[in-house]
Design an enzyme around this catalytic site. Sequence first.
Site, short mmCIF file in Angstrom:
data_model
loop_
_atom_site.label_atom_id
_atom_site.label_comp_id
_atom_site.label_asym_id
_atom_site.label_seq_id
_atom_site.Cartn_x
_atom_site.Cartn_y
_atom_site.Cartn_z
N CYS A 83 0.72 -1.18 -0.07
CA CYS A 83 0.06 0.03 -0.04
C CYS A 83 0.76 1.51 -0.20
O CYS A 83 0.52 2.41 -0.46
CB CYS A 83 -0.77 -0.05 1.16
SG CYS A 83 -1.98 -1.29 1.39
N HIS A 323 -9.31 2.78 -2.03
CA HIS A 323 -7.88 2.56 -1.82
C HIS A 323 -7.40 1.70 -3.01
O HIS A 323 -7.40 0.46 -2.98
CB HIS A 323 -7.89 1.61 -0.55
CG HIS A 323 -6.40 1.19 -0.26
ND1 HIS A 323 -5.28 2.14 -0.57
CD2 HIS A 323 -6.31 0.54 0.92
CE1 HIS A 323 -4.34 1.44 0.11
NE2 HIS A 323 -4.89 0.15 0.98
#
Length: 369
Positions: A83, A323
């Site tokens: 991420c 996301h």
Amino acid sequence: MTPVIIAARRSPIGEAGGILRDVEADRLAAPVLRAVLDDAGVERVDDVLLGNVLGPGGNPARVAALRAGLGESVPGMTLDRQCASGLSAITTAAAMLTGDEVFLAGGVESPSTAPWRAWRPRTATEPPRFYQRAPFAPAEIGDPDMGPAADLVAAEAGIGRQRQDAFAARSHARAVAAQDAGRFDEELVPIGSATRDQRPRRGFTPDRLARFRPAFTDGGTATAANSCGISDGAAAVLVTSERRRAKLGVPGLRLVGARTSAVDPNRLGLGAVPAMRALCEQQAPGVVEFNEAFAGQALACLDAAGLDEELAGPDGGAIALGHPWGASGAVLVVRLFSRMVRQDGPRFGLAALSSGGGLGVATMWERVG
């Protein structure tokens, strides 16, 4: 040389299987790269660095650079820090700066078009074993999935369901308000017919969110509504020297500091806390963009770093916007650029996020010019 960002753009963020479902990673990133370069009014690019997690491999940064028409002489490098990949691409570009080079850096993710993953069969008759994600840590140490780990972090930090739902509802409300006010318009690059973020929901009140059941563990507090969504998206910035910025006479964001950190992989959501603390001890930010993977996890990090949750995500965060893993860190910096430069906001801003394996990256920026 002092690294500075003088242009920042992103694509709309779509839910996986949604508005960007047919757009491969390189085709998603290319128009964003082109828009950033055009905004800056700079002709030469020395390198392109993009974060990416799911693939398709083959160095999407180079493919996207070619597709964007940057020229055969412009190389490319693709990074994977899960991420944190997009933010790591930006800090890597900043670290590579030795003179007045120009780097395009950011990230891209297309779960909608990413290839399936499978372990190789061990025998001729065994079928391939498909898997959702690569290992983030050795199994004997602990390598939990994101949701259960978020539940653990929230429970240990004493962050209850009510506070998480209120945080998530605020993220959606802020994102909807930003859309209505046009605060995303200057940063967005249309991709085909996709011109706005898909995920923000009107009417997501805490009472409505309270109806959702735990999504990951029995008795847990993370739900589908107070967690981020799997998303498609791309974001990029132009990194160059303060000397070039001053010569061009444009405003920008100066990199004040960057830190990476790591914690117990079983508490992976806290990965950015040591990095955030280190930077905030040197400078208090006026605005914070922290990736909202899960409301409880995000709140645990903000609390542990001594940051007021009201400062975080003034126009909503990943719970509302989505996301897109490899791009999310770069989206945070694009959002800071809009808030601090385009809207003449606070002088100092923090962008940070935690990632798989217990890792974290944090950056502090100053508005200049």
